[in-house]
Design a protein around this motif. Structure first.
Motif, PDB file in Angstrom:
ATOM      1  N   PRO A 168     -24.112  25.099  89.046  1.00 30.62           N
ATOM      2  CA  PRO A 168     -23.008  25.235  88.095  1.00 30.62           C
ATOM      3  C   PRO A 168     -23.412  24.680  86.728  1.00 30.62           C
ATOM      4  N   SER A 169     -22.806  25.232  85.694  1.00 28.29           N
ATOM      5  CA  SER A 169     -23.217  24.933  84.326  1.00 28.29           C
ATOM      6  C   SER A 169     -22.343  23.871  83.673  1.00 28.29           C
ATOM      7  N   ALA A 170     -22.773  23.442  82.481  1.00 28.85           N
ATOM      8  CA  ALA A 170     -21.974  22.514  81.687  1.00 28.85           C
ATOM      9  C   ALA A 170     -20.631  23.135  81.316  1.00 28.85           C
ATOM     10  N   SER A 171     -20.610  24.447  81.104  1.00 27.15           N
ATOM     11  CA  SER A 171     -19.352  25.139  80.819  1.00 27.15           C
ATOM     12  C   SER A 171     -18.386  25.015  82.002  1.00 27.15           C
ATOM     13  N   ALA A 172     -18.906  25.147  83.221  1.00 35.59           N
ATOM     14  CA  ALA A 172     -18.061  24.996  84.411  1.00 35.59           C
ATOM     15  C   ALA A 172     -17.533  23.569  84.537  1.00 35.59           C
ATOM     16  N   TYR A 173     -18.352  22.586  84.140  1.00 37.53           N
ATOM     17  CA  TYR A 173     -17.903  21.188  84.194  1.00 37.53           C
ATOM     18  C   TYR A 173     -16.729  20.963  83.243  1.00 37.53           C
ATOM     19  N   ARG A 174     -16.821  21.498  82.044  1.00 37.18           N
ATOM     20  CA  ARG A 174     -15.711  21.367  81.095  1.00 37.18           C
ATOM     21  C   ARG A 174     -14.447  22.031  81.638  1.00 37.18           C
ATOM     22  N   ARG A 263     -25.646  33.370  79.397  1.00 41.08           N
ATOM     23  CA  ARG A 263     -24.689  33.186  78.303  1.00 41.08           C
ATOM     24  C   ARG A 263     -24.245  31.724  78.305  1.00 41.08           C
ATOM     25  N   ASP A 264     -23.964  31.179  77.136  1.00 40.02           N
ATOM     26  CA  ASP A 264     -23.559  29.779  77.036  1.00 40.02           C
ATOM     27  C   ASP A 264     -22.260  29.487  77.779  1.00 40.02           C
ATOM     28  N   ASP A 265     -21.391  30.498  77.915  1.00 41.89           N
ATOM     29  CA  ASP A 265     -20.120  30.272  78.599  1.00 41.89           C
ATOM     30  C   ASP A 265     -20.169  30.626  80.087  1.00 41.89           C
ATOM     31  N   SER A 266     -21.351  30.951  80.590  1.00 39.14           N
ATOM     32  CA  SER A 266     -21.468  31.294  82.003  1.00 39.14           C
ATOM     33  C   SER A 266     -21.177  30.067  82.874  1.00 39.14           C
ATOM     34  N   PRO A 267     -20.387  30.208  83.950  1.00 39.89           N
ATOM     35  CA  PRO A 267     -20.148  29.069  84.839  1.00 39.89           C
ATOM     36  C   PRO A 267     -21.318  28.753  85.759  1.00 39.89           C
ATOM     37  N   VAL A 268     -22.298  29.648  85.822  1.00 42.38           N
ATOM     38  CA  VAL A 268     -23.418  29.505  86.748  1.00 42.38           C
ATOM     39  C   VAL A 268     -24.725  29.698  85.981  1.00 42.38           C
ATOM     40  N   ILE A 269     -25.746  28.972  86.409  1.00 43.71           N
ATOM     41  CA  ILE A 269     -27.111  29.198  85.923  1.00 43.71           C
ATOM     42  C   ILE A 269     -27.972  29.594  87.120  1.00 43.71           C
ATOM     43  N   GLY A 270     -28.531  30.781  87.073  1.00 40.54           N
ATOM     44  CA  GLY A 270     -29.479  31.210  88.101  1.00 40.54           C
ATOM     45  C   GLY A 270     -30.891  30.910  87.631  1.00 40.54           C
ATOM     46  N   ILE A 271     -31.690  30.312  88.486  1.00 31.78           N
ATOM     47  CA  ILE A 271     -33.025  29.857  88.106  1.00 31.78           C
ATOM     48  C   ILE A 271     -34.085  30.510  88.999  1.00 31.78           C
ATOM     49  N   LEU A 272     -35.128  31.025  88.354  1.00 33.50           N
ATOM     50  CA  LEU A 272     -36.354  31.420  89.035  1.00 33.50           C
ATOM     51  C   LEU A 272     -37.463  30.507  88.533  1.00 33.50           C
TER      52      LEU A 272
END
Length: 276
Positions: A168-174, A263-272
């Motif tokens: 989960p992203s910083a946007s989701a934390y906010r 995107r900066d407002d994405s609630p998720v970050i997918g990482i490879l």
């Protein structure tokens, strides 16, 4: 009878990542979690079927996986990703702590190998071409356990092996901070217990480490148990730094493991990322 002191003892702020009552060894709760994993209508446990298929298709392309390659799915639940990979002729291994989920996975997908174990223990040496960890499980762990996990993954991957996971992203934390509210309710039966119970719930935030604890005190005829469900939130930079420290190079940061650009407002970050 519960006393006022009992209530006050449950209403405390745990230290970050302090364990609560065990979830995965509880037969009823783990059975309810299995139902959530298998539901096609919610992303609460596993992503919906169309999302899972898109993730598998993208990751096979992005990671260059081909017939006969080996993948380990960490926190595999009922084996939904392993089964999808096996249908594409990938040699899949699933690891999960839940006896209910592993039992279901074995009965539903005889092509894959399923192991009931903790992925915080070693699970191979140069054995796999790739590793998956999907549905934001990585952030449930504290920093020390994340470091142990990354060490185990790195050891289990072949040279240049890849690891795909989401957080989960910083946007989701906010968003969580803006919408959190305590709750209390009673049930004749439900997620927490097969019989009558009462729940007090709240979310505890740890802004200094971008983490939270979903805290649930469950009262029933046998007493009270308190559950701590943690989640850690990341930025692309913070997860890249954590991976680099453990010997991985980040190849891509996405808004989803189906390949959607970040995107900066994405609630998720997918990482490879790739083993260095």
């Amino acid at each position: 009878m519960f006393s006022l002191d009992d209530l006050f003892r449950t209403d405390r702020r745990p230290e970050p990542y302090e364990p609560g009552a065990e979830l995965w060894d509880d037969p009823h709760i783990s059975g309810m979690m299995l139902q959530a994993h298998l539901s096609p209508d919610t992303d609460a446990a596993s992503y919906k079927p169309e999302t899972r298929q898109a993730i598998c298709a993208y990751l096979m392309r992005a990671m260059g996986l081909k017939s006969g390659d080996s993948v380990v799915d960490l926190g595999c639940g009922p084996g939904l990703y392993c089964a999808a990979l096996a249908a594409r002729d990938i040699v899949a291994t699933g690891i999960d702590r839940s006896e209910n989920s592993i039992r279901y996975a074995k009965s539903n997908d005889p092509k894959s190998d399923y192991i009931r174990a903790s992925y915080l223990l070693p699970f191979g040496k140069a054995k796999f071409d790739a590793a998956f960890m999907i549905s934001q499980d990585y952030g449930v762990l504290g920093p020390d356990h994340r470091k142990t996990l990354l060490g185990n993954i790195r050891e289990a991957l072949k040279p240049n092996g890849m690891f795909a996971f989401d957080v989960p992203s910083a946007s989701a934390y906010r968003d969580r901070m803006n919408t959190a509210a305590p709750a209390w309710y009673s049930c004749e039966s439900g997620f927490w217990r097969p019989g009558r119970y009462f729940v007090l719930k709240k979310t505890i935030f740890y802004p200094e480490i971008s983490a939270l604890c979903d805290y649930a005190a469950v009262f029933d005829a046998d007493g009270v148990k308190v559950y701590h469900i943690y989640q850690t939130f990341f930025t692309p930079d913070s997860i890249r730094a954590e991976l680099h420290e453990s010997g991985f190079e980040t190849m891509a940061a996405l808004s989803s493991l189906d390949g959607e650009p970040y995107r900066d407002d994405s609630p998720v970050i997918g990482i490879l990322c790739k083993k260095r």
